[in-house]
Enzyme design. Structure first.
Site, PDB file in Angstrom:
ATOM      1  CE  LYS A  90      -3.503   2.204   2.918  1.00 38.63           C
ATOM      2  NZ  LYS A  90      -4.437   2.022   4.023  1.00 38.63           N
ATOM      3  CD  GLU A 121       9.399  -5.955   7.293  1.00 40.81           C
ATOM      4  OE1 GLU A 121       9.143  -4.824   6.817  1.00 40.81           O
ATOM      5  OE2 GLU A 121       9.095  -6.294   8.452  1.00 40.81           O
ATOM      6  N   GLY A 177      -4.892  -2.163   5.372  1.00 40.22           N
ATOM      7  CA  GLY A 177      -4.110  -3.300   4.878  1.00 40.22           C
ATOM      8  C   GLY A 177      -4.792  -4.634   5.115  1.00 40.22           C
ATOM      9  CD  GLU A 221      -2.261  -5.066  11.757  1.00 40.91           C
ATOM     10  OE1 GLU A 221      -1.533  -6.069  11.597  1.00 40.91           O
ATOM     11  OE2 GLU A 221      -2.459  -4.245  10.854  1.00 40.91           O
ATOM     12  CG  HIS A 230      -4.412 -36.551  15.883  1.00 40.89           C
ATOM     13  ND1 HIS A 230      -4.460 -37.886  16.212  1.00 40.89           N
ATOM     14  CD2 HIS A 230      -5.484 -36.309  15.084  1.00 40.89           C
ATOM     15  CE1 HIS A 230      -5.507 -38.438  15.621  1.00 40.89           C
ATOM     16  NE2 HIS A 230      -6.154 -37.500  14.935  1.00 40.89           N
ATOM     17  CE  LYS A 252       4.333  -1.140   8.229  1.00 34.59           C
ATOM     18  NZ  LYS A 252       3.475  -0.692   7.145  1.00 34.59           N
TER      19      LYS A 252
HETATM   20  C1  G6Q Z   1      -2.551  -3.977   8.040  1.00 36.20           C
HETATM   21  C2  G6Q Z   1      -1.302  -3.410   8.494  1.00 36.20           C
HETATM   22  C3  G6Q Z   1      -0.055  -4.090   7.984  1.00 36.20           C
HETATM   23  C4  G6Q Z   1       0.290  -3.743   6.552  1.00 36.20           C
HETATM   24  C5  G6Q Z   1       1.708  -4.193   6.285  1.00 36.20           C
HETATM   25  C6  G6Q Z   1       2.151  -3.933   4.866  1.00 36.20           C
HETATM   26  O1  G6Q Z   1      -3.648  -3.562   8.312  1.00 36.20           O
HETATM   27  O2  G6Q Z   1      -1.279  -2.054   8.267  1.00 36.20           O
HETATM   28  O3  G6Q Z   1      -0.128  -5.484   8.106  1.00 36.20           O
HETATM   29  O4  G6Q Z   1      -0.600  -4.337   5.663  1.00 36.20           O
HETATM   30  O5  G6Q Z   1       2.564  -3.548   7.186  1.00 36.20           O
HETATM   31  O6  G6Q Z   1       2.063  -2.589   4.536  1.00 36.20           O
HETATM   32  P1  G6Q Z   1       2.220  -2.116   3.054  1.00 36.20           P
HETATM   33  O7  G6Q Z   1       1.137  -2.714   2.219  1.00 36.20           O
HETATM   34  O8  G6Q Z   1       2.168  -0.627   3.077  1.00 36.20           O
HETATM   35  O9  G6Q Z   1       3.564  -2.622   2.573  1.00 36.20           O
END
Ligand code: G6Q
Length: 549
Positions: free
Chosen positions: A208, A214, A268, A354, A385, A513
């Site tokens: 996003k 990462e 997200g 979250e 199990h 982050k």
């Molecule tokens: C979800 C969170 C988090 C996010 C990731 C990836 O609600 O905000 O899980 O989706 O940190 O973020 P980006 O899509 O910005 O890379």
């Protein structure tokens, strides 16, 4: 609007008074006393059926729970969400994942913009692209069709598509193999790259913000790996982006014609319905992706319009609230009796924890009750199990959500009846348990001596009275999967409203982050760590020594 403290509300107090008696109830007795319990405490909607009768409550408890939902303004907040009001108060954003699954032609104007139109423009772009890749018309740099798709993203840009691609594997394209790389741990990327050929691989960089460390590191690694065999001008055929950040996508070197946008009003963890679902649409095709959206929309319409007494997400949420608040259930176990839902518990962990893993209200006051339980789980029958032992005989009460399809999507004989038999038998056993008399009768039937019976008896008693829900669907299809996810999204929403939590921010994730940045500089630089505690300093020194940094 500022809410009063939860425990000060009259509906909470009425509920608490009722619960002081109800928490003594035995499920066995509740079923024995009321032959109509199953029809009374079940509901269906959007292709799903919810049986919540195996919870320690009755119709009066449900009435009181719904009074609380009304007093906490669940309906008002729900309507505000659907209308596009900025209910994500800490980020001043609308929350409109429901708009991503609205049918074509339905307008929703937010900040002067018809977002219904925008959503369908992106869906059309996704349809055009997925059709070309799936048909083989989209060719790699040596003229071969795409065989592998690697989605690079993390958190909300990974968990949803990965879970859904697995869940709908029976609908997937036979040529396209989907891979998901999320972890900054190079072993994740290494494992994926070992399986793919640059000539026939499509990378989706799903982020996003397009700044997540990462994902950016993984995307850079994929790019370098690709350029070992191909040229810069070949990138456009092999790298596409899903993002809200056009500038960053361009700076990375992806042709913005190959960028699938979405919007800041999509959180997200609520983004699988947006272009973040591109990998899913590639796997199952646009027709099934549309069915997935339609299933969620059917649940949205149900949530938006059904009276609270028959409103499945509201009931699921309020039963969960009851268990958390009055039975001290600190965790919720998710047990999908469907192997294709194996990633669903992980998906729900993010969605629920979250969203509602918070301790202050929208206005910043401390919440005066426990909030979101720990969510965890694994597929049945595997879970039986492993940790079901604790669920049957451990010291804590852990509610369980059983999820099953009445019909399989495979045709292997003998398996599905056995699976369902296990699912139903477990929920029955959690409810009834086994009394000392029953356990004694079993042991006597085995012709054991009295001394042996006395020694074994305490171990053979099951307390029972352990609450569970059972969610059934006819088959796991794109549509029922869509409805199932939307059910839990709205359940999370309702619980957030009860606790007066903003379910749509994630400051704990944002913290993560930035946390690693300083230590990363120390690990890779010449500076010796000194400013941490002795444990952290010691660990950094060990890592530097091992890597000869
Ligand atoms: C979800 C969170 C988090 C996010 C990731 C990836 O609600 O905000 O899980 O989706 O940190 O973020 P980006 O899509 O910005 O890379």
């Amino acid at each position: 609007m500022r809410q009063p403290a939860l425990t000060s509300t009259s509906s909470f107090q009425a509920l608490a008074a009722h619960a002081s008696t109800a928490r003594q109830w035995q499920l066995r007795q509740l079923f024995a006393d009321d032959a109509q319990r199953f029809p009374k405490l079940t509901v269906d909607a959007a292709g799903l059926f919810l049986d919540y009768s195996k919870n320690r409550l009755d119709s009066r408890s449900v009435e009181l729970l719904l009074d609380l939902a009304r007093e906490r303004g669940v309906e008002r907040l729900r309507d505000a969400m659907f209308a596009g009001e900025k209910i994500n108060s800490t980020e001043q954003r609308a929350v409109l994942h429901t708009a991503l699954r609205m049918p074509r032609g339905k307008a929703l104007v937010v900040d002067g913009q018809d977002i219904g139109h925008d959503v369908h423009a992106v869906l059309d772009q996704m349809r055009g692209f997925t059709d070309r890749v799936r048909s083989g018309a989209w060719l790699g740099y040596t003229g071969k069709p795409i065989t592998d798709v690697v989605n690079i993203g993390i958190g909300g840009s990974d968990l949803g598509p990965k879970m859904a691609v697995l869940a709908l594997r029976s609908y997937a394209h036979p040529r396209l193999k989907m891979h998901f790389v999320s972890n900054v741990d190079g072993h994740d990327m290494d494992a994926a790259l070992a399986q793919v050929n640059p000539e026939t691989t499509l990378f989706i960089i799903a982020s996003k913000t397009f700044v997540t460390a990462e994902t950016m590191l993984n995307a850079g690694t994929a790019r370098s790996w690709f350029l070992q065999s191909a040229k810069e001008e070949d990138l456009a055929r092999h790298f596409v982006a899903v993002s809200t950040n056009t500038e960053a996508v361009r700076a990375f070197g992806i042709d913005t014609a190959n960028m699938f946008p979405f919007w800041d009003w999509v959180g997200g963890r609520y983004s699988v319905w947006s272009s973040i679902g591109l990998s899913l649409a590639l796997a199952v095709g646009f027709g099934y992706f549309s069915d997935f959206l339609a299933g969620a929309h059917a649940m949205d319409e149900h949530f938006r319009t059904a009276p609270l007494e028959q409103n499945m997400p509201v009931l699921l949420a309020m039963v969960g609230f009851w268990n958390r608040q009055f039975l001290d259930a600190a965790s919720l176990s998710i047990a999908p009796y469907h192997q294709d839902l194996s990633r669903f518990p992980a998906y729900l962990q993010q969605l629920d924890m979250e969203s509602n893993g918070k301790r202050v209200t929208r206005s910043g006051s401390a919440i005066d009750t426990p909030t979101c339980p720990v969510v965890w789980g694994e597929c049945g029958t595997n879970a039986q199990h492993a940790y079901f032992q604790l669920l049957h005989q451990g010291s804590d009460v852990t509610p369980i959500d059983f999820i099953a399809a009445l019909r399989a999507t495979h045709d292997l004989p003998g398996h599905h009846d056995s699976l369902l038999a296990n699912c139903f038998a477990q929920s029955e056993a959690f409810m009834t348990g086994k009394t000392a008399e029953e356990a004694r009768a079993d042991l006597q039937a085995q012709k054991l001596s009295e001394a042996e019976i006395e020694a074994l008896l305490p171990h053979k008693v099951f307390p029972g009275n352990r609450p569970s829900n059972t969610i059934l669907m006819d088959q796991l299809t794109p549509s029922t999967l869509g409805a199932l996810i939307a059910l839990y999204e709205h359940k999370t929403f309702v619980q957030g409203a009860i606790w007066d939590i903003n379910s749509f921010d994630q400051w704990g994730v944002e913290l993560g982050k930035v946390l690693a940045k300083n230590i990363h500089a120390e690990l890779t630089g010449a500076v010796q760590p000194e400013r941490h505690d002795s444990s952290t300093n010691g660990l950094i020194v060990m890592a530097k020594a091992a890597q000869h940094l």
